[in-house]
Design a protein around this motif. Sequence first.
Motif, short mmCIF file in Angstrom:
data_model
loop_
_atom_site.label_atom_id
_atom_site.label_comp_id
_atom_site.label_asym_id
_atom_site.label_seq_id
_atom_site.Cartn_x
_atom_site.Cartn_y
_atom_site.Cartn_z
N TYR A 51 45.17 43.54 34.04
CA TYR A 51 46.16 43.45 33.15
C TYR A 51 46.06 43.10 31.82
O TYR A 51 45.03 42.89 31.44
CB TYR A 51 47.10 42.72 33.96
N GLY A 52 46.97 43.13 30.79
CA GLY A 52 46.76 43.08 29.55
C GLY A 52 46.48 41.44 29.22
O GLY A 52 45.99 41.37 28.22
N HIS A 53 47.12 40.73 30.14
CA HIS A 53 46.73 39.11 29.70
C HIS A 53 45.33 38.93 30.11
O HIS A 53 44.90 37.53 29.80
CB HIS A 53 47.75 38.33 30.75
N VAL B 206 45.23 36.86 41.48
CA VAL B 206 44.89 36.40 40.42
C VAL B 206 43.70 37.00 39.54
O VAL B 206 43.73 37.35 38.34
CB VAL B 206 44.77 34.63 40.41
N LEU B 207 42.59 37.19 40.47
CA LEU B 207 41.47 37.67 39.72
C LEU B 207 41.53 39.20 39.42
O LEU B 207 41.18 39.65 38.23
CB LEU B 207 40.25 37.63 40.87
N CYS B 208 42.13 39.89 40.25
CA CYS B 208 42.63 41.44 39.88
C CYS B 208 43.42 41.42 38.63
O CYS B 208 43.20 42.30 37.83
CB CYS B 208 42.82 42.06 41.12
N SER B 209 44.55 40.52 38.67
CA SER B 209 45.39 40.76 37.39
C SER B 209 44.48 40.41 36.17
O SER B 209 44.94 40.89 34.87
CB SER B 209 46.56 39.84 37.71
N LEU B 210 43.61 39.38 36.13
CA LEU B 210 42.95 39.07 34.91
C LEU B 210 41.99 40.43 34.76
O LEU B 210 41.37 40.42 33.39
CB LEU B 210 42.10 37.87 35.24
N PHE C 275 43.22 48.33 33.06
CA PHE C 275 44.09 49.09 33.92
C PHE C 275 43.94 50.80 33.67
O PHE C 275 44.03 51.11 32.36
CB PHE C 275 45.53 48.72 33.58
N GLU C 276 43.99 51.45 34.63
CA GLU C 276 43.31 52.92 34.34
C GLU C 276 42.27 53.18 33.75
O GLU C 276 42.08 54.26 32.99
CB GLU C 276 44.70 53.66 33.74
N ARG C 277 41.19 52.10 33.65
CA ARG C 277 39.95 52.31 32.85
C ARG C 277 38.85 52.24 33.80
O ARG C 277 37.84 52.28 33.48
CB ARG C 277 39.86 51.37 31.74
N VAL C 278 39.18 51.90 35.19
CA VAL C 278 38.05 51.66 35.97
C VAL C 278 38.16 52.78 37.36
O VAL C 278 39.28 52.88 37.87
CB VAL C 278 38.21 50.47 36.68
N GLY C 279 37.04 53.46 37.39
CA GLY C 279 37.14 54.55 38.59
C GLY C 279 36.95 53.93 40.00
O GLY C 279 36.87 52.75 40.19
N GLY C 280 36.64 54.63 40.90
CA GLY C 280 36.79 54.27 42.37
C GLY C 280 35.47 53.45 42.57
O GLY C 280 35.51 52.27 43.06
#
Length: 402
Positions: free
Chosen positions: A342-344, A335-339, A349-354
């Motif tokens: 993800y767009g909701h 839940v935390l990672c999706s928040l 997404f694809e904006r954070v590096g390692g």
Amino acid sequence: MSESGRIHAIDSLRGLAVLGILIVNIWSFAWVSSAYRNPSSAPGGGLGGTDFWIWAAVNVFADTKFISIFSLLFGAGIAMMSERMDRRGIPGGRLHYRRQFWLLVIGLLHAYGIWHGDILVPYALCGFILYGFRDWAPRRLLWAGGCAVGIVVLVMGFADWSIPYWPAGERAEVAAQWAPSAAETGAEIEAMRGGWAQQMQIRAYYAFLVETVAFAGYLLWRAGGLMLVGMALYRLGVLSATWPASFYRRLALWGLGSGLPLAAAGVWYNVESGFAWEQSKLGGTLFNYVGSVGVFLGYVGLVMLLARTGRLARVRLRLAAVGRMAFTNYLAQSVLCSLVFYGHGLGLFERVGGAGCVGIVVAIWALQLAWSPWWLARFRFGPLEWLWRTLSYGRRQPMRIA
């Protein structure tokens, strides 16, 4: 060691496992689906600098290792519950299958509603299949589980050897999956940064693959085999810190000493091949698959050694609390990672590096290590543990500690 001490050792190991799988799972939340196995397919031409070294470290020390411990403990949990039912003189079969049914339902909601990398559905399916093996002798369980895990090695080895003989169309299809086009990765990025309905086209596709092709060809054998091994190790007392400290010390040394070099060789093999799918998809993965067995057993040895010797007691108490709430903490991570990604939510997404992903993981670890003991000081179960238990027993379970 007392019964509570043995359970505490298992809970500590489960806590380490549920925290450890996040450092692997987060890449599936943060990056396009092909990028973790094939970093060269990441937008921008692949990973470089710090991102590459973080990816390599995660592959060597975490990938396949912590989920293996999770599988081991799922099998141990089946044996533990069966043992408790037998002591009470209660047939445990109906309760077990109700538990697996509700785990399947919750897993499907998780897979299609939150994250396609769900492991609950495969675990529930394994639970349905493996319950009948619980009374086998430990040695028989170890042999059966080891053979199941070994089947994947044979299949992967044969597939790797046979690549030159594959039809051209099949080779082209695998190559396209291994390194998707810019248009395909762009469509995935757009979907995952979009709303929940847009994400579903990606999530449903990969969730279905996990529950069908990946389950039949990999998870049933790897996860199911380790569950059988977990049943054996629980019944032998290995997972309860009851063996001599010298045994766990040797397990840690031999496991890590043999497994880490193999896992590192897999990374080196992939890099040397330029992540060409003919070498990396199967060959490089095979090194890690075999090496992960030694590494996760080494981690088991370290945790049991700490429990046996009484060291790092405060850390183990927090890990045990996380482990007692593993179901809740696992889904809370999703839940935390999706928040975050993800767009909701924040749409990163694809904006954070390692390095950013590692920072997010550490923040979630700190949160779960803090809130799990706080919650369990007031309640008997984690929220989802309570829900699962209530659904399985068919009656509301007591929640608050009197």
